[in-house]
Enzyme design. Structure first.
Site, PDB file in Angstrom:
ATOM      1  N   GLU A 180      -8.363 -20.516  -2.897  1.00  0.00           N
ATOM      2  CA  GLU A 180      -8.117 -20.497  -1.463  1.00  0.00           C
ATOM      3  C   GLU A 180      -9.440 -20.437  -0.724  1.00  0.00           C
ATOM      4  O   GLU A 180     -10.515 -20.371  -1.326  1.00  0.00           O
ATOM      5  CB  GLU A 180      -7.211 -19.316  -1.086  1.00  0.00           C
ATOM      6  CG  GLU A 180      -5.822 -19.415  -1.701  1.00  0.00           C
ATOM      7  CD  GLU A 180      -4.902 -18.309  -1.253  1.00  0.00           C
ATOM      8  OE1 GLU A 180      -5.372 -17.390  -0.548  1.00  0.00           O
ATOM      9  OE2 GLU A 180      -3.713 -18.344  -1.583  1.00  0.00           O
ATOM     10  N   ARG A 234     -11.458 -11.495   6.715  1.00  0.00           N
ATOM     11  CA  ARG A 234     -10.903 -11.221   5.388  1.00  0.00           C
ATOM     12  C   ARG A 234     -10.965 -12.453   4.485  1.00  0.00           C
ATOM     13  O   ARG A 234     -10.575 -13.548   4.887  1.00  0.00           O
ATOM     14  CB  ARG A 234      -9.450 -10.768   5.509  1.00  0.00           C
ATOM     15  CG  ARG A 234      -8.751 -10.552   4.163  1.00  0.00           C
ATOM     16  CD  ARG A 234      -7.380  -9.976   4.350  1.00  0.00           C
ATOM     17  NE  ARG A 234      -6.466 -10.907   4.982  1.00  0.00           N
ATOM     18  CZ  ARG A 234      -5.619 -11.698   4.319  1.00  0.00           C
ATOM     19  NH1 ARG A 234      -5.605 -11.704   3.003  1.00  0.00           N
ATOM     20  NH2 ARG A 234      -4.799 -12.485   4.985  1.00  0.00           N
ATOM     21  N   SER A 264      -5.820  -9.044   0.535  1.00  0.00           N
ATOM     22  CA  SER A 264      -5.037  -7.988   1.185  1.00  0.00           C
ATOM     23  C   SER A 264      -4.069  -7.315   0.224  1.00  0.00           C
ATOM     24  O   SER A 264      -3.959  -6.076   0.212  1.00  0.00           O
ATOM     25  CB  SER A 264      -4.286  -8.547   2.394  1.00  0.00           C
ATOM     26  OG  SER A 264      -3.513  -9.667   2.031  1.00  0.00           O
ATOM     27  N   LEU A 265      -3.334  -8.077  -0.585  1.00  0.00           N
ATOM     28  CA  LEU A 265      -2.440  -7.451  -1.553  1.00  0.00           C
ATOM     29  C   LEU A 265      -3.248  -6.632  -2.555  1.00  0.00           C
ATOM     30  O   LEU A 265      -2.825  -5.545  -2.972  1.00  0.00           O
ATOM     31  CB  LEU A 265      -1.603  -8.507  -2.279  1.00  0.00           C
ATOM     32  CG  LEU A 265      -0.535  -9.225  -1.450  1.00  0.00           C
ATOM     33  CD1 LEU A 265       0.184 -10.275  -2.288  1.00  0.00           C
ATOM     34  CD2 LEU A 265       0.473  -8.234  -0.883  1.00  0.00           C
ATOM     35  N   ALA A 302       0.824  -1.206   0.000  1.00  0.00           N
ATOM     36  CA  ALA A 302       0.000   0.000   0.000  1.00  0.00           C
ATOM     37  C   ALA A 302       0.859   1.259   0.000  1.00  0.00           C
ATOM     38  O   ALA A 302       0.615   2.206  -0.770  1.00  0.00           O
ATOM     39  CB  ALA A 302      -0.943   0.006   1.201  1.00  0.00           C
ATOM     40  N   HIS A 324      -4.750 -17.273  11.018  1.00  0.00           N
ATOM     41  CA  HIS A 324      -4.572 -18.163   9.871  1.00  0.00           C
ATOM     42  C   HIS A 324      -4.626 -19.605  10.363  1.00  0.00           C
ATOM     43  O   HIS A 324      -3.986 -19.947  11.362  1.00  0.00           O
ATOM     44  CB  HIS A 324      -3.238 -17.907   9.171  1.00  0.00           C
ATOM     45  CG  HIS A 324      -3.168 -18.477   7.792  1.00  0.00           C
ATOM     46  ND1 HIS A 324      -3.074 -19.824   7.556  1.00  0.00           N
ATOM     47  CD2 HIS A 324      -3.217 -17.874   6.569  1.00  0.00           C
ATOM     48  CE1 HIS A 324      -3.033 -20.034   6.247  1.00  0.00           C
ATOM     49  NE2 HIS A 324      -3.129 -18.872   5.630  1.00  0.00           N
ATOM     50  N   ARG A 355       6.257  -8.909   2.124  1.00  0.00           N
ATOM     51  CA  ARG A 355       7.172  -9.954   1.651  1.00  0.00           C
ATOM     52  C   ARG A 355       6.788 -11.347   2.132  1.00  0.00           C
ATOM     53  O   ARG A 355       7.172 -12.343   1.532  1.00  0.00           O
ATOM     54  CB  ARG A 355       8.600  -9.637   2.100  1.00  0.00           C
ATOM     55  CG  ARG A 355       8.780  -9.649   3.606  1.00  0.00           C
ATOM     56  CD  ARG A 355      10.191  -9.321   4.027  1.00  0.00           C
ATOM     57  NE  ARG A 355      11.133 -10.368   3.650  1.00  0.00           N
ATOM     58  CZ  ARG A 355      12.368 -10.466   4.146  1.00  0.00           C
ATOM     59  NH1 ARG A 355      12.797  -9.554   4.999  1.00  0.00           N
ATOM     60  NH2 ARG A 355      13.155 -11.441   3.781  1.00  0.00           N
ATOM     61  N   TRP A 356       5.998 -11.425   3.227  1.00  0.00           N
ATOM     62  CA  TRP A 356       5.642 -12.729   3.784  1.00  0.00           C
ATOM     63  C   TRP A 356       4.347 -13.285   3.207  1.00  0.00           C
ATOM     64  O   TRP A 356       3.956 -14.402   3.534  1.00  0.00           O
ATOM     65  CB  TRP A 356       5.529 -12.635   5.305  1.00  0.00           C
ATOM     66  CG  TRP A 356       6.797 -12.145   5.943  1.00  0.00           C
ATOM     67  CD1 TRP A 356       7.033 -10.920   6.483  1.00  0.00           C
ATOM     68  CD2 TRP A 356       8.029 -12.867   6.068  1.00  0.00           C
ATOM     69  NE1 TRP A 356       8.317 -10.826   6.948  1.00  0.00           N
ATOM     70  CE2 TRP A 356       8.950 -12.013   6.709  1.00  0.00           C
ATOM     71  CE3 TRP A 356       8.447 -14.154   5.701  1.00  0.00           C
ATOM     72  CZ2 TRP A 356      10.263 -12.404   6.978  1.00  0.00           C
ATOM     73  CZ3 TRP A 356       9.746 -14.535   5.984  1.00  0.00           C
ATOM     74  CH2 TRP A 356      10.632 -13.675   6.620  1.00  0.00           C
ATOM     75  N   LYS A 373      10.497   2.057   9.902  1.00  0.00           N
ATOM     76  CA  LYS A 373      11.239   1.955  11.159  1.00  0.00           C
ATOM     77  C   LYS A 373      12.308   0.862  11.115  1.00  0.00           C
ATOM     78  O   LYS A 373      13.164   0.792  11.996  1.00  0.00           O
ATOM     79  CB  LYS A 373      10.290   1.691  12.323  1.00  0.00           C
ATOM     80  CG  LYS A 373       9.581   0.359  12.278  1.00  0.00           C
ATOM     81  CD  LYS A 373       8.645   0.216  13.472  1.00  0.00           C
ATOM     82  CE  LYS A 373       7.894  -1.099  13.450  1.00  0.00           C
ATOM     83  NZ  LYS A 373       6.969  -1.242  14.583  1.00  0.00           N
ATOM     84  N   ARG A 432     -11.491 -18.590   6.467  1.00  0.00           N
ATOM     85  CA  ARG A 432     -10.466 -18.810   7.476  1.00  0.00           C
ATOM     86  C   ARG A 432     -10.998 -18.818   8.897  1.00  0.00           C
ATOM     87  O   ARG A 432     -10.530 -19.590   9.737  1.00  0.00           O
ATOM     88  CB  ARG A 432      -9.370 -17.745   7.339  1.00  0.00           C
ATOM     89  CG  ARG A 432      -8.515 -17.943   6.110  1.00  0.00           C
ATOM     90  CD  ARG A 432      -7.509 -16.834   5.947  1.00  0.00           C
ATOM     91  NE  ARG A 432      -6.632 -17.111   4.810  1.00  0.00           N
ATOM     92  CZ  ARG A 432      -5.743 -16.251   4.332  1.00  0.00           C
ATOM     93  NH1 ARG A 432      -5.624 -15.061   4.898  1.00  0.00           N
ATOM     94  NH2 ARG A 432      -4.983 -16.568   3.308  1.00  0.00           N
ATOM     95  N   GLN A 481       2.221 -15.288   1.038  1.00  0.00           N
ATOM     96  CA  GLN A 481       2.543 -16.427   0.196  1.00  0.00           C
ATOM     97  C   GLN A 481       1.522 -16.662  -0.911  1.00  0.00           C
ATOM     98  O   GLN A 481       1.858 -16.868  -2.068  1.00  0.00           O
ATOM     99  CB  GLN A 481       2.645 -17.699   1.050  1.00  0.00           C
ATOM    100  CG  GLN A 481       3.815 -17.736   1.995  1.00  0.00           C
ATOM    101  CD  GLN A 481       3.884 -19.045   2.779  1.00  0.00           C
ATOM    102  OE1 GLN A 481       2.994 -19.882   2.697  1.00  0.00           O
ATOM    103  NE2 GLN A 481       4.938 -19.209   3.542  1.00  0.00           N
ATOM    104  N   HIS A 496      -2.829 -13.534  12.334  1.00  0.00           N
ATOM    105  CA  HIS A 496      -2.415 -13.337  10.948  1.00  0.00           C
ATOM    106  C   HIS A 496      -2.744 -11.964  10.394  1.00  0.00           C
ATOM    107  O   HIS A 496      -1.894 -11.305   9.825  1.00  0.00           O
ATOM    108  CB  HIS A 496      -3.068 -14.414  10.088  1.00  0.00           C
ATOM    109  CG  HIS A 496      -2.657 -14.387   8.643  1.00  0.00           C
ATOM    110  ND1 HIS A 496      -1.340 -14.465   8.255  1.00  0.00           N
ATOM    111  CD2 HIS A 496      -3.388 -14.284   7.498  1.00  0.00           C
ATOM    112  CE1 HIS A 496      -1.270 -14.432   6.930  1.00  0.00           C
ATOM    113  NE2 HIS A 496      -2.494 -14.302   6.455  1.00  0.00           N
TER     114      HIS A 496
END
Length: 538
Positions: free
Chosen positions: A122, A383, A388-389, A19, A238, A48-49, A39, A287, A51, A348
């Protein structure tokens, strides 16, 4: 606290996830001077996490019969009655263009044998619409492409600086930030617009899929600036995080939901299926449903984990499709080709946050929010996987355009008149106490007595401390977010989405199909108030 240095920009973006970087790139393209602050090191955020991938219905590259409207319906179903239908429709509709542009910026997604984008399915999705990169390394690829584009565009970036407090004008508009470097040296960033893209609250719990930077900083900063938050009680756990033993703490490896999308099933220690008869989608249920079912089964059999059986996948096929998961399993001596993978739910994703519109505008002029830190109305009470991405790409871009428009018509404050208001001190609980308390009483399966106990423990363990270090800023933010979560979770006497009350197991639409907005009172204490919230349900 007197600043040692100052800098100026048209927009300060806090966070280097999808974002924040998307907003920075678009704002830069619109002619704004942009400064990105993080920070930690660049790229150390949540993105980056990620998947699984990006949920999107692309023209000419979607499953037959799938549509944007169907994606909207799946999102609303997962959100359990608390999504903003207009926000959902707008964000999902903007998804195809956002992903197409991301590919033009250099992101490379996996292709199938037909040369078109490979897609998986998913939890909660009724179609194969999740595109992915590097098998199970989508977030890393998205982040790589965005960071490369930002560096090529020469966007200014300031790493290892934590945002402490907003600067405000006499009228209350946000027009800059006080930041601290790694040695606690203060500096001031003056800008008519500040965009928070700081991620979620995962470090509130003992075990999480989130990195160590997910400490609710943006939520606390926004609240102290006068903003409103909502839906913090809805923390998504998750279902399948790699079980690392009973003493595990901090970030544990995720086992992407896409493994279940490829046919893996959840079983308990006796080999019995966990999800059979629980939901029509079985192992691909939303989920919140899967995590709650796993928790119930663990309680029934007296265990602290279950297993994800993916042994139907041939070993080389698993390694190729899920290289990140395979490496994590191998590190703990598990071969997914022959061994069921030990998993358990872990914190998560925060479905709530700073109340903001789909354009990132908050209730405070000059303050914007996008991504997991924001409550845009997309996620509701739970969610939908891989939204999210998508949200970060879409809302980040929309926020940049909103900031440029607000600046052009004179809606933003004057940074020269902005100053720090109030005391740079806050209530802080010791982090280990907070994490143990929240994990025991405010995770999956809450009840009134446990929530009251947790609130009492936190109240007794907090002390007021100056916000002079990154650690103190983080711990104060976690403390404030935990206090709000406990208060609203106790207030919401029903079970809905990620919020499961064992003493109120049923959903109550008559009383609770609404969000509960929270802000700080004059003394800096959170209080609940009843009125419609911006960009969401009443």
């Amino acid at each position: 606290m007197r600043a040692r240095w100052e800098a100026e920009a048209d927009l300060v973006v806090v966070g280097t996830g999808v974002a924040g970087l998307t907003a920075a790139l678009d704002a830069h393209a619109l002619g704004l001077r942009v400064l990105v602050v993080t920070k930690a090191a660049l790229g150390d955020g949540n993105t980056r996490w990620a998947q699984g991938g990006v949920a999107v219905v692309l023209p000419g590259e979607h499953e037959q019969g799938d549509t944007v409207d169907r994606h909207v319906t799946d999102t609303l179903t997962a959100g359990a009655g608390l999504c903003d239908q207009i926000a959902v429709a707008q964000i999902i509709a903007d998804g195809p263009a956002a992903v197409t542009r991301l590919r033009k910026w250099g992101a490379v997604f996996d292709s199938g044998e037909d040369g078109r984008l490979a897609r998986t399915r998913e939890g909660g999705h009724t179609a194969f619409r999740v595109v992915h990169a590097g098998g199970d390394a989508t977030g890393a690829e998205v982040e790589r492409a965005l960071l490369a584009q930002a560096r090529d565009g020469r966007i200014a970036m300031l790493d290892n600086h934590v945002a402490v407090e907003a600067l405000r004008t006499p009228s209350g508009a946000v027009a800059g930030l006080l930041v601290l470097d790694g040695d606690g040296v203060p500096g001031v960033l003056r800008a008519p617009a500040v965009l928070l893209a700081t991620g979620g609250v995962g470090q509130m719990y003992q075990v999480t899929s989130n990195p160590e930077v997910a400490t609710a900083d943006g939520i606390a900063l926004a609240l102290r600036a006068g903003a409103v938050v909502a839906d913090l009680e809805f923390v998504q756990f998750h279902p399948t995080v790699l079980y690392m033993g009973s003493g595990a703490r901090g970030r544990c490896p995720l086992v992407t939901e896409a493994v279940r999308g490829e046919g893996a099933v959840l079983v308990d220690g006796n080999g019995s299926r966990v999800m059979v008869g629980v939901h029509p989608l079985a192992d691909l249920a939303p989920r919140d449903v899967v995590s709650a079912a796993i928790t119930r089964r663990m309680n029934e059999i007296g265990d602290d984990h279950v297993f994800l059986d993916a042994t139907h996948l041939e070993g080389s096929a698993f390694r190729k499709r899920f290289p990140t998961v395979y490496a994590a399993c191998a590190a703990v001596g598990v071969d997914p080709a022959v061994d069921p993978i030990p998993v358990a739910p872990a914190a998560h994703f925060s479905c709530g946050g700073v109340v903001a519109s789909v354009d990132g505008r908050t209730t405070v002029p000059g303050l914007y929010a996008a991504g997991e830190v924001a409550r845009s109305g997309l996620h509701g009470a739970n969610r939908l996987a891989s939204n999210s991405l998508l949200e970060g790409l879409v809302v980040g871009s929309r926020a940049a355009r909103a900031i440029a428009a607000d600046r052009a018509v004179g809606l933003l404050g004057d940074p020269r008149k902005a100053e720090l208001l109030g005391s740079l001190a806050a209530a802080v609980a010791e982090r280990d106490v907070l994490q143990r308390t929240m994990s025991r009483h405010a995770a999956i399966g809450r009840n009134g007595d446990g929530l009251a106990t947790a609130a009492s423990v936190l109240e007794k363990s907090t002390v007021v401390r100056p916000l002079g270090t990154r650690e103190s800023v983080e711990d104060a933010a976690l403390t404030m977010a935990a206090e709000i979560l406990l208060t609203v979770a106790a207030e919401r006497t029903e079970s809905r989405g990620c919020h499961v009350r064992t003493d109120y197991p049923n959903r109550n639409d008559g009383a609770w199909q609404r969000s509960v907005p929270v802000r700080l009172d004059a003394a800096g204490r959170p209080f609940l108030f009843e009125r419609p919230v911006l960009g969401g349900v009443a």
